[in-house]
Write a protein that holds these residues in place. Structure first.
Motif, PDB file in Angstrom:
ATOM      1  N   GLY A 194       0.679  -1.331   0.046  1.00  0.00           N
ATOM      2  CA  GLY A 194      -0.072   0.031  -0.037  1.00  0.00           C
ATOM      3  C   GLY A 194       0.828   1.340   0.038  1.00  0.00           C
ATOM      4  N   TYR A 195       2.076   1.082  -0.448  1.00  0.00           N
ATOM      5  CA  TYR A 195       2.895   2.252  -0.497  1.00  0.00           C
ATOM      6  C   TYR A 195       2.555   3.082  -1.812  1.00  0.00           C
ATOM      7  N   ARG A 196       2.089   4.409  -1.627  1.00  0.00           N
ATOM      8  CA  ARG A 196       1.538   5.205  -2.788  1.00  0.00           C
ATOM      9  C   ARG A 196       2.799   5.935  -3.403  1.00  0.00           C
ATOM     10  N   GLY A 197       3.308   5.038  -4.494  1.00  0.00           N
ATOM     11  CA  GLY A 197       4.408   5.641  -5.236  1.00  0.00           C
ATOM     12  C   GLY A 197       5.303   4.166  -5.400  1.00  0.00           C
ATOM     13  N   TYR A 198       6.575   4.434  -5.021  1.00  0.00           N
ATOM     14  CA  TYR A 198       7.774   3.469  -5.200  1.00  0.00           C
ATOM     15  C   TYR A 198       8.754   3.674  -4.206  1.00  0.00           C
ATOM     16  N   THR A 199       9.255   2.534  -3.660  1.00  0.00           N
ATOM     17  CA  THR A 199      10.262   2.412  -2.622  1.00  0.00           C
ATOM     18  C   THR A 199      11.280   1.323  -2.771  1.00  0.00           C
ATOM     19  N   SER A 200      12.578   1.539  -2.709  1.00  0.00           N
ATOM     20  CA  SER A 200      13.429   0.387  -3.105  1.00  0.00           C
ATOM     21  C   SER A 200      13.534  -0.252  -1.522  1.00  0.00           C
ATOM     22  N   TYR A 201      12.921   0.122  -0.536  1.00  0.00           N
ATOM     23  CA  TYR A 201      13.258  -0.253   0.742  1.00  0.00           C
ATOM     24  C   TYR A 201      13.416  -1.879   0.680  1.00  0.00           C
ATOM     25  N   ALA A 202      12.536  -2.708  -0.032  1.00  0.00           N
ATOM     26  CA  ALA A 202      12.677  -4.032   0.425  1.00  0.00           C
ATOM     27  C   ALA A 202      13.326  -4.874  -0.812  1.00  0.00           C
ATOM     28  N   SER A 203      13.853  -4.011  -1.712  1.00  0.00           N
ATOM     29  CA  SER A 203      14.196  -4.538  -3.126  1.00  0.00           C
ATOM     30  C   SER A 203      15.805  -4.443  -3.337  1.00  0.00           C
ATOM     31  N   LEU A 204      16.275  -3.172  -3.055  1.00  0.00           N
ATOM     32  CA  LEU A 204      17.714  -2.896  -3.566  1.00  0.00           C
ATOM     33  C   LEU A 204      18.585  -2.421  -1.990  1.00  0.00           C
ATOM     34  N   ASP A 205      19.534  -3.215  -2.070  1.00  0.00           N
ATOM     35  CA  ASP A 205      20.431  -2.983  -0.602  1.00  0.00           C
ATOM     36  C   ASP A 205      21.940  -2.560  -1.036  1.00  0.00           C
ATOM     37  N   ASP A 206      22.177  -1.933  -2.237  1.00  0.00           N
ATOM     38  CA  ASP A 206      23.414  -1.918  -2.718  1.00  0.00           C
ATOM     39  C   ASP A 206      23.433  -0.330  -3.461  1.00  0.00           C
ATOM     40  N   LEU A 207      22.594   0.509  -3.050  1.00  0.00           N
ATOM     41  CA  LEU A 207      22.710   1.595  -4.021  1.00  0.00           C
ATOM     42  C   LEU A 207      23.925   2.455  -4.154  1.00  0.00           C
ATOM     43  N   PRO A 208      24.793   2.655  -3.093  1.00  0.00           N
ATOM     44  CA  PRO A 208      26.009   3.239  -2.998  1.00  0.00           C
ATOM     45  C   PRO A 208      26.886   2.600  -3.978  1.00  0.00           C
ATOM     46  N   LYS A 253      28.172   3.525  10.975  1.00  0.00           N
ATOM     47  CA  LYS A 253      28.316   2.880   9.555  1.00  0.00           C
ATOM     48  C   LYS A 253      27.238   2.897   8.874  1.00  0.00           C
ATOM     49  N   LEU A 254      26.864   3.041   7.476  1.00  0.00           N
ATOM     50  CA  LEU A 254      25.511   3.282   6.873  1.00  0.00           C
ATOM     51  C   LEU A 254      25.261   1.531   6.944  1.00  0.00           C
ATOM     52  N   ASP A 255      24.139   1.509   7.418  1.00  0.00           N
ATOM     53  CA  ASP A 255      23.526   0.069   7.393  1.00  0.00           C
ATOM     54  C   ASP A 255      22.542  -0.184   6.062  1.00  0.00           C
ATOM     55  N   SER A 256      21.607   0.534   5.847  1.00  0.00           N
ATOM     56  CA  SER A 256      20.787   0.755   4.856  1.00  0.00           C
ATOM     57  C   SER A 256      20.539   2.138   4.129  1.00  0.00           C
ATOM     58  N   LEU A 257      20.069   2.211   2.984  1.00  0.00           N
ATOM     59  CA  LEU A 257      19.794   3.434   2.294  1.00  0.00           C
ATOM     60  C   LEU A 257      18.849   3.093   1.312  1.00  0.00           C
ATOM     61  N   TRP A 258      17.379   3.724   1.036  1.00  0.00           N
ATOM     62  CA  TRP A 258      16.699   3.484   0.147  1.00  0.00           C
ATOM     63  C   TRP A 258      15.838   4.531  -0.264  1.00  0.00           C
ATOM     64  N   VAL A 259      15.387   4.665  -1.538  1.00  0.00           N
ATOM     65  CA  VAL A 259      14.859   5.692  -2.109  1.00  0.00           C
ATOM     66  C   VAL A 259      13.187   5.727  -1.990  1.00  0.00           C
TER      67      VAL A 259
END
Length: 194
Positions: free
Chosen positions: A47-61, A95-101
């Protein structure tokens, strides 16, 4: 008579100060939103209105130089915040643990939550159209007040602008207020651990 303030709740606000990086981040987020099928699926299912990479991508940097540049900026801001909070890190760094858009569509919101297993959490705002929802922070004592009368500042609203960096300790309950904007609000959220 003396009245002291004990155990303050710290909230960090700064500006990224790098307009070209904001442009790169917006392009990258929009590309991810178009290409990340798993992230779009998760967003729809939850039910997220839009898009998030929260649960799909963990290597953005590692995946995109714009996020690597962002990480370098965030590392410095988080170190300053850790010092202001008086963290005794024993010579170690957070240390950076997680980063999502997050690409939040008009009408979107995110209900109250905390970020367990982290020390510092935060968001940098990339695109903030007029009417985009503010970040609402909840007094951490609220659940303990029981029979207390109402008081001012139970909730504080932090209104972002493009380039705003907000940091807080991860136990602080917060939420994104509903957006009345006519276009997307884009942000990047993250957690740091010890």
């Amino acid at each position: 008579m003396t009245v002291r303030s004990l155990f303050p709740t710290h909230f960090y606000e700064a500006d990224l100060g790098d307009a070209s990086l904001l442009e790169e981040l917006e392009e990258s987020v929009r590309a991810l939103a178009a290409d990340d099928t798993a992230g779009r699926r998760w967003s729809k299912e939850h039910g997220y209105r839009g898009y998030t990479s929260y649960a799909s991508l963990d290597d953005l940097p590692q995946r995109d130089p714009a996020f690597a540049d962002l990480k370098r900026h965030l590392d410095r801001h988080v170190a300053r915040f850790a010092e202001a909070c008086g963290f005794q890190l024993g010579g170690r760094k957070l240390k950076l643990d997680s980063l999502w858009v997050n690409l939040l569509k008009p009408g979107g919101a995110h209900s109250g939550h905390i970020h367990p297993h982290s020390v510092v959490s935060g968001t940098i705002y990339v695109t903030v159209p007029p009417g985009a929802g503010a970040l609402r922070l909840e007094d951490p004592r609220l659940g303990l007040m029981m029979a207390a009368p109402p008081r001012e500042d139970t909730f504080v609203h932090a209104v972002p602008a493009p380039g705003s960096i907000f940091l807080w300790e991860s136990w602080l309950r917060h939420e994104v207020m509903p957006s009345t904007a006519k276009s997307d609000r884009i942000s990047v959220s993250f957690n740091y651990r010890w």
